[in-house]
Design an enzyme around this catalytic site. Structure first.
Site, short mmCIF file in Angstrom:
data_model
loop_
_atom_site.label_atom_id
_atom_site.label_comp_id
_atom_site.label_asym_id
_atom_site.label_seq_id
_atom_site.Cartn_x
_atom_site.Cartn_y
_atom_site.Cartn_z
N TYR A 137 31.30 -14.01 3.30
CA TYR A 137 31.88 -15.22 2.72
C TYR A 137 30.85 -15.97 1.87
CZ TYR A 137 33.77 -20.03 2.71
OH TYR A 137 34.22 -21.29 2.34
N GLN A 171 44.58 -26.55 3.81
CA GLN A 171 44.19 -27.91 4.21
C GLN A 171 43.85 -28.77 2.99
OE1 GLN A 171 41.04 -29.42 7.33
NE2 GLN A 171 39.91 -28.99 5.45
N SER A 188 30.67 -23.32 -1.23
CA SER A 188 30.39 -23.54 0.19
C SER A 188 28.91 -23.72 0.49
CB SER A 188 30.91 -22.35 1.00
OG SER A 188 30.43 -22.42 2.31
N ASP A 195 49.70 -14.70 -7.67
CA ASP A 195 48.62 -13.95 -7.02
C ASP A 195 47.42 -14.01 -7.96
OD1 ASP A 195 46.86 -12.27 -5.89
OD2 ASP A 195 48.22 -10.55 -5.76
N LEU A 196 46.48 -14.85 -7.59
CA LEU A 196 45.30 -15.07 -8.44
C LEU A 196 44.46 -13.83 -8.64
CD1 LEU A 196 43.70 -18.41 -7.26
CD2 LEU A 196 44.41 -17.81 -9.55
N GLU A 218 27.56 -22.74 2.99
CA GLU A 218 27.09 -21.53 3.69
C GLU A 218 26.09 -20.77 2.83
OE1 GLU A 218 28.12 -19.89 6.74
OE2 GLU A 218 29.02 -21.78 7.35
N HIS A 244 34.51 -29.52 6.55
CA HIS A 244 35.34 -30.72 6.63
C HIS A 244 36.64 -30.38 7.32
CE1 HIS A 244 35.77 -28.71 2.74
NE2 HIS A 244 37.04 -29.05 2.78
N LEU A 280 41.27 -23.69 -4.88
CA LEU A 280 40.96 -23.83 -3.45
C LEU A 280 41.38 -22.59 -2.68
CD1 LEU A 280 42.30 -27.47 -3.16
CD2 LEU A 280 39.99 -26.72 -3.66
N LYS A 312 30.96 -16.64 -2.16
CA LYS A 312 30.94 -18.00 -2.71
C LYS A 312 29.75 -18.19 -3.67
CE LYS A 312 34.49 -20.22 -0.92
NZ LYS A 312 35.55 -20.80 -1.75
N ARG A 314 43.84 -28.80 9.51
CA ARG A 314 42.96 -27.64 9.60
C ARG A 314 43.63 -26.52 10.39
NH1 ARG A 314 38.47 -25.19 7.35
NH2 ARG A 314 36.54 -25.76 8.42
P1 NAP Z 1 42.56 -22.97 3.83
O1 NAP Z 1 43.24 -24.05 4.60
O2 NAP Z 1 42.27 -21.68 4.54
O3 NAP Z 1 43.47 -22.68 2.53
C1 NAP Z 1 43.15 -21.68 1.63
C2 NAP Z 1 44.43 -21.12 1.01
O4 NAP Z 1 44.04 -19.98 0.23
C3 NAP Z 1 45.46 -20.60 2.01
O5 NAP Z 1 46.39 -21.60 2.35
C4 NAP Z 1 46.11 -19.42 1.27
O6 NAP Z 1 47.33 -19.87 0.66
C5 NAP Z 1 45.12 -19.05 0.17
N1 NAP Z 1 44.55 -17.70 0.27
C6 NAP Z 1 44.24 -16.91 -0.78
N2 NAP Z 1 43.75 -15.73 -0.40
C7 NAP Z 1 43.73 -15.75 0.94
C8 NAP Z 1 43.35 -14.78 1.92
N3 NAP Z 1 42.90 -13.56 1.58
N4 NAP Z 1 43.43 -15.12 3.22
C9 NAP Z 1 43.88 -16.36 3.58
N5 NAP Z 1 44.30 -17.32 2.68
C10 NAP Z 1 44.20 -17.00 1.37
O7 NAP Z 1 41.18 -23.48 3.23
P2 NAP Z 1 40.67 -24.99 3.05
O8 NAP Z 1 40.00 -25.42 4.31
O9 NAP Z 1 41.73 -25.80 2.44
O10 NAP Z 1 39.49 -24.77 1.99
C11 NAP Z 1 39.74 -24.87 0.58
C12 NAP Z 1 38.61 -24.20 -0.16
O11 NAP Z 1 37.37 -24.84 0.18
C13 NAP Z 1 38.41 -22.72 0.16
O12 NAP Z 1 38.00 -22.06 -0.99
C14 NAP Z 1 37.29 -22.72 1.18
O13 NAP Z 1 36.58 -21.50 1.19
C15 NAP Z 1 36.44 -23.88 0.67
N6 NAP Z 1 35.63 -24.51 1.73
C16 NAP Z 1 36.22 -25.11 2.77
C17 NAP Z 1 35.45 -25.69 3.76
C18 NAP Z 1 36.08 -26.40 4.94
O14 NAP Z 1 35.33 -26.85 5.84
N7 NAP Z 1 37.38 -26.55 4.98
C19 NAP Z 1 34.05 -25.68 3.66
C20 NAP Z 1 33.47 -25.05 2.56
C21 NAP Z 1 34.26 -24.48 1.59
P3 NAP Z 1 48.60 -18.90 0.43
O15 NAP Z 1 48.71 -18.03 1.64
O16 NAP Z 1 49.75 -19.86 0.31
O17 NAP Z 1 48.32 -18.17 -0.82
#
Ligand code: NAP
Length: 319
Positions: A148, A13, A125, A58-59, A127, A178, A80, A152, A183
């Site tokens: 989680y 996202q 986060s 692969d990070l 959290e 967010h 991210l 973080k 999402r």
């Molecule tokens: P997201 O949509 O889940 O995207 C995260 C990306 O990370 C995935 O598309 C995936 O890409 C990659 N990834 C790497 N290791 C993974 C694993 N073991 N399982 C699943 N995906 C994995 O997350 P987001 O909502 O964009 O959030 C971005 C960052 O902000 C994240 O670090 C999240 O923890 C943090 N965050 C988000 C929120 C929120 O409300 N959205 C709140 C607090 C913190 P590939 O599969 O292409 O590698």
């Protein structure tokens, strides 16, 4: 020559909104996915799948991480990439840890070895604060209630240490919830809206949820990626909370969504104890004053507008 940004986790996202925003600002965007065949759905939705230079990285592998940074020599790095679901982290603690802590240390170490001079942003986060009686800020007590949150927090500490000891220009944006049309379907707001629309269309009869008394600080992802960039480019390097400063009870949000569709939520919502978290956070709210004062950033999309954006998108795309 164009400024370059390297976005780890660009298919998610935030990665997608951030890539779009960087492209709009004239950056060349290199985005990574762990997969050889990445999921391009979100990038296609924003029409940028052919503008982002996608690479497989692969990070969790140090050499791959270092090679990506060395090869592209970006001005800005954003991480991210993560297993980003709190709920899933109870089922997959090891994967969650590896996807957050190993990736953070790999990026920081690669940047240290490479003497990287650019900005490095990490997605943290809210959290980490557990339940917040008053809006959390950087001085609030830490209360880790999930694998989680634990991961973080370690990532946050590592980033702070590399900034203070090795002088890397790295910082954490401590993000509160967010949402957006991009999402993942498993997250609660998206789930509520999808199901309510299906009920409205007569395709579905019921919405099963866990604890709906919880309160969260919800914002709009498209705005939050602007905050990430401001933090990354700030002259004084420090961590910030990215949040709206307001929290809403999930039950009230359910009511708003069903009302907007002309339905009474009480006729359709069933509570299942099986969906309650092992360790629930009753309220999560952040204080955005620091980012507002220092970087002039404020969340401006209120919850009603956010819900309208999400419903509108789902109505147009739910075929
Ligand atoms: P997201 O949509 O889940 O995207 C995260 C990306 O990370 C995935 O598309 C995936 O890409 C990659 N990834 C790497 N290791 C993974 C694993 N073991 N399982 C699943 N995906 C994995 O997350 P987001 O909502 O964009 O959030 C971005 C960052 O902000 C994240 O670090 C999240 O923890 C943090 N965050 C988000 C929120 C929120 O409300 N959205 C709140 C607090 C913190 P590939 O599969 O292409 O590698």
């Amino acid at each position: 020559m164009k400024r370059k940004a390297l976005v780890f986790g660009c298919t998610g996202q935030d990665g997608t909104y951030l890539s779009k925003s960087l492209l709009d600002k004239g950056f060349e965007v290199i985005g990574t996915s762990r997969k050889n065949k990445p999921n391009l759905k979100r990038l296609k939705t924003l029409g940028i799948d052919d503008q982002v230079q996608l690479i497989c990285c692969d990070l969790e592998q140090f050499t791959q991480t270092k090679n990506a940074i060395e090869k592209f020599q970006p001005r800005e790095i954003y991480n991210l990439s993560a297993q980003s679901s709190v709920g899933n982290s109870f089922k997959k603690p090891r994967e969650t840890y590896k996807s957050i802590i190993n990736t953070t240390i790999n990026i920081l170490e690669a940047c240290r070895e490479f003497k990287f001079k650019g900005n490095i942003f990490f997605a943290g986060s809210g959290e980490i604060f557990g339940s917040t009686n008053t809006a959390a800020d950087l001085n609030s007590k830490i209360d880790l209630r999930s694998p989680y949150a634990n991961a973080k927090y370690q990532s946050f500490l590592l980033t702070k240490m590399y900034r203070e000891i090795y002088n890397l220009k790295c910082e954490t944006g401590i993000l509160f919830n967010h949402e957006s049309p991009l999402r993942d379907e498993n997250f609660v707001l998206k789930k509520i809206i999808n199901r309510a629309i299906k009920i409205k269309k007569g395709i579905s009869k019921e919405l099963i949820l866990g604890n709906i008394t919880i309160k969260r600080d919800w914002g709009y992802a498209e705005e939050y990626v602007e905050a990430m960039q401001l933090i990354s480019r700030a002259r004084i390097k420090k961590d910030y909370l990215i949040c709206s400063g307001k929290s809403y009870r999930l039950q009230d949000i359910i009511e708003i969504v069903f009302n907007k569709l002309g339905l009474n939520w009480k006729d359709y919502v069933t509570i299942s104890k099986d969906l309650f978290r092992k360790s629930e956070i009753e309220e999560s709210k952040g204080n955005p004053q620091a980012i507002n004062n220092d970087l002039n950033w404020k969340a401006t999309t209120d919850i009603q507008t956010l819900i309208d954006i999400l419903i509108e998108y789902e109505l147009q795309n739910d075929k």
